[in-house]
Scaffold this motif. Structure first.
Motif, PDB file in Angstrom:
ATOM      1  N   ALA A   1       0.827  -1.211   0.000  1.00  0.00           N
ATOM      2  CA  ALA A   1       0.000   0.000   0.000  1.00  0.00           C
ATOM      3  C   ALA A   1       0.860   1.259   0.000  1.00  0.00           C
ATOM      4  O   ALA A   1       0.349   2.368  -0.143  1.00  0.00           O
ATOM      5  CB  ALA A   1      -0.905   0.006   1.227  1.00  0.00           C
ATOM      6  N   ASP A   2       2.175   1.061   0.202  1.00  0.00           N
ATOM      7  CA  ASP A   2       3.108   2.174   0.266  1.00  0.00           C
ATOM      8  C   ASP A   2       2.767   3.140   1.410  1.00  0.00           C
ATOM      9  O   ASP A   2       2.738   4.353   1.224  1.00  0.00           O
ATOM     10  CB  ASP A   2       3.137   2.912  -1.083  1.00  0.00           C
ATOM     11  N   VAL A   3       2.442   2.576   2.566  1.00  0.00           N
ATOM     12  CA  VAL A   3       2.207   3.396   3.756  1.00  0.00           C
ATOM     13  C   VAL A   3       3.047   2.838   4.905  1.00  0.00           C
ATOM     14  O   VAL A   3       3.551   1.715   4.836  1.00  0.00           O
ATOM     15  CB  VAL A   3       0.715   3.411   4.190  1.00  0.00           C
ATOM     16  N   ARG A   4       3.198   3.662   5.962  1.00  0.00           N
ATOM     17  CA  ARG A   4       3.917   3.209   7.150  1.00  0.00           C
ATOM     18  C   ARG A   4       2.907   2.960   8.266  1.00  0.00           C
ATOM     19  O   ARG A   4       1.805   3.513   8.248  1.00  0.00           O
ATOM     20  CB  ARG A   4       4.927   4.272   7.591  1.00  0.00           C
ATOM     21  N   LEU A   5       3.327   2.177   9.227  1.00  0.00           N
ATOM     22  CA  LEU A   5       2.457   1.877  10.361  1.00  0.00           C
ATOM     23  C   LEU A   5       1.981   3.167  11.032  1.00  0.00           C
ATOM     24  O   LEU A   5       0.835   3.285  11.462  1.00  0.00           O
ATOM     25  CB  LEU A   5       3.233   1.001  11.361  1.00  0.00           C
ATOM     26  N   GLU A   6       2.872   4.174  11.068  1.00  0.00           N
ATOM     27  CA  GLU A   6       2.549   5.448  11.730  1.00  0.00           C
ATOM     28  C   GLU A   6       1.412   6.181  11.016  1.00  0.00           C
ATOM     29  O   GLU A   6       0.804   7.084  11.593  1.00  0.00           O
ATOM     30  CB  GLU A   6       3.762   6.388  11.778  1.00  0.00           C
ATOM     31  N   ASP A   7       1.144   5.812   9.764  1.00  0.00           N
ATOM     32  CA  ASP A   7       0.082   6.496   9.015  1.00  0.00           C
ATOM     33  C   ASP A   7      -1.311   6.020   9.433  1.00  0.00           C
ATOM     34  O   ASP A   7      -2.307   6.681   9.151  1.00  0.00           O
ATOM     35  CB  ASP A   7       0.235   6.252   7.500  1.00  0.00           C
ATOM     36  N   ALA A   8      -1.387   4.845  10.071  1.00  0.00           N
ATOM     37  CA  ALA A   8      -2.695   4.264  10.384  1.00  0.00           C
ATOM     38  C   ALA A   8      -3.441   5.121  11.405  1.00  0.00           C
ATOM     39  O   ALA A   8      -2.874   5.551  12.412  1.00  0.00           O
ATOM     40  CB  ALA A   8      -2.522   2.842  10.916  1.00  0.00           C
TER      41      ALA A   8
END
Ligand code: KG4
Ligand code: ZN
Length: 346
Positions: free
Chosen positions: A66-73
């Motif tokens: 998804a090209d996201v980091r855990l911190e983005d959730a």
């Protein structure tokens, strides 16, 4: 907002990432089929251990894809039930830990509610279809057959199976016919070559109710297999004689007829404005075609789920979690409990 979905209620370990509009950015499904295949069904203890082993990698993969980091959730949605309790606890505990550590809300999702809304999800990157209430939902899987009316704030059960689920019937018959596990996909393929009207099977009814019953059909079919001395020794699905092919096609026809006729009765009784099909058995070719034809004939839009969202997956869990979060009133993380039994509408 980024939503992280986690599904571990049965034998698929799945992690998905959705955006705040419900677009699926990734949906990683790690199947345990091989681990359970030699037992001819899902072994709870094996499932829980496999979830523990597979979940970290599935999470990594889903974030990367998804090209996201855990911190983005901004929200975690994890299946809280119904399902195998040991399996559920793995995903739900992981979801709780993530939510706690990041200080974000967690929604404990009802697995069946996940299926229910899965028909509105679109292929990766596309916005979901708009949901107009009320609509009716038919959830058919390895553990469930539920026909419900979905209103804005509640789900009203209208019919459910009294015994076997349709997927369970497919699985048991395939196993006894030596066709392996899971049974749905293989019988689906065989039935496409057979005559479904050759062996008319009775379709079970429970007195005075709209509930489903598939155990009588299963027993009748087992007897037919026995008569032909089919004992579970492995058969090549691509090389069955025409009699067995027609028998399996007729068995599938009986299941499809039972499901569609009940939809038709509910439509006659209270009017169906739109029907959303879901669950593993929603992948069935004949069921999809027959329900679509029924919808066209009665002017009822029938929403068929993308095949990738029919069997267990975390995208549908993230989506149902997001919808619940939008409706508000998400309890604190510590209050969310896993529940092996959790009927729709309760
Ligand atoms: O939704 P699901 O992954 O798990 C449960 O929540 O139960 O459904 C799995 C079930 C299995 O019983 C499998 O045989 C059935 O869905 N299934 C099918 C097809 N693909 C999977 N049944 C009929 N036709 C199919 N094409
Ligand atoms: Zn399921």
């Amino acid at each position: 907002m980024i939503v992280l979905g986690i599904e571990t209620s049965c034998d698929e370990t799945s992690v998905a990432v959705l955006d705040g509009e419900g677009r699926v950015l990734s949906n990683v499904i790690s199947s345990q089929l091989l681990a359970h295949a030699r037992y001819g069904g899902v072994v709870p203890e094996v499932a829980a251990r496999a979830h523990l082993e597979n979940l970290p990698a599935a999470l990594e993969e889903a974030l990367t894809a998804a090209d996201v980091r855990l911190e983005d959730a901004g929200l975690v949605a994890a299946t809280a039930g119904p399902g195998l309790i040991g399996a559920l606890l793995v995903g739900l505990s992981a979801g709780k830990a993530l939510a706690w550590a990041r200080g974000i809300p967690l929604v404990g999702v009802n697995h069946l509610e996940g299926h229910l809304f899965s028909a509105f999800l679109r292929p990766s990157g596309e916005a979901p279809l708009p949901i107009a209430y009320p609509f009716h939902g038919l959830v058919v899987s390895g553990g469930h057959a539920e026909l419900v009316r979905v209103e804005k704030d509640r789900v009203v059960p209208l019919a459910r199976t009294r015994d076997d689920a349709p997927g369970e019937a497919f699985d048991k018959i395939a196993r006894r016919a030596g066709l392996g596990y899971p049974g749905g996909p293989v019988i689906d393929r065989i039935a496409s070559r057979g005559r479904g009207d050759r062996f008319p099977f009775p379709v079970g009814r429970v007195d005075g109710s709209r509930d489903f019953s598939f155990s009588g059909l299963k027993t009748a079919m087992l007897r037919e297999l026995q008569k032909r001395r089919i004992d579970g020794s492995p058969l090549d699905p691509e090389n069955l004689d025409s009699e067995l092919t027609d028998l399996l096609a007729s068995f599938q026809r009986a299941i499809v007829t039972a499901l569609v006729s009940r939809v038709d009765e509910v439509h006659a009784a209270e009017g169906i404005r739109a029907l959303a099909l879901s669950g593993g058995v929603a992948a069935n070719t004949e069921l999809r075609a027959t329900l679509s034809a029924w919808g066209a004939e009665h002017g009822v839009p029938v929403r068929l789920p993308e095949r990738s969202y029919t069997t267990d997956n975390a995208a549908m869990i993230a989506w149902a979690g997001l919808l619940r979060h939008r409706r508000g009133a998400v309890p604190p993380v510590a209050e969310v409990q896993a529940r092996s039994r959790w009927p729709l509408g309760s």
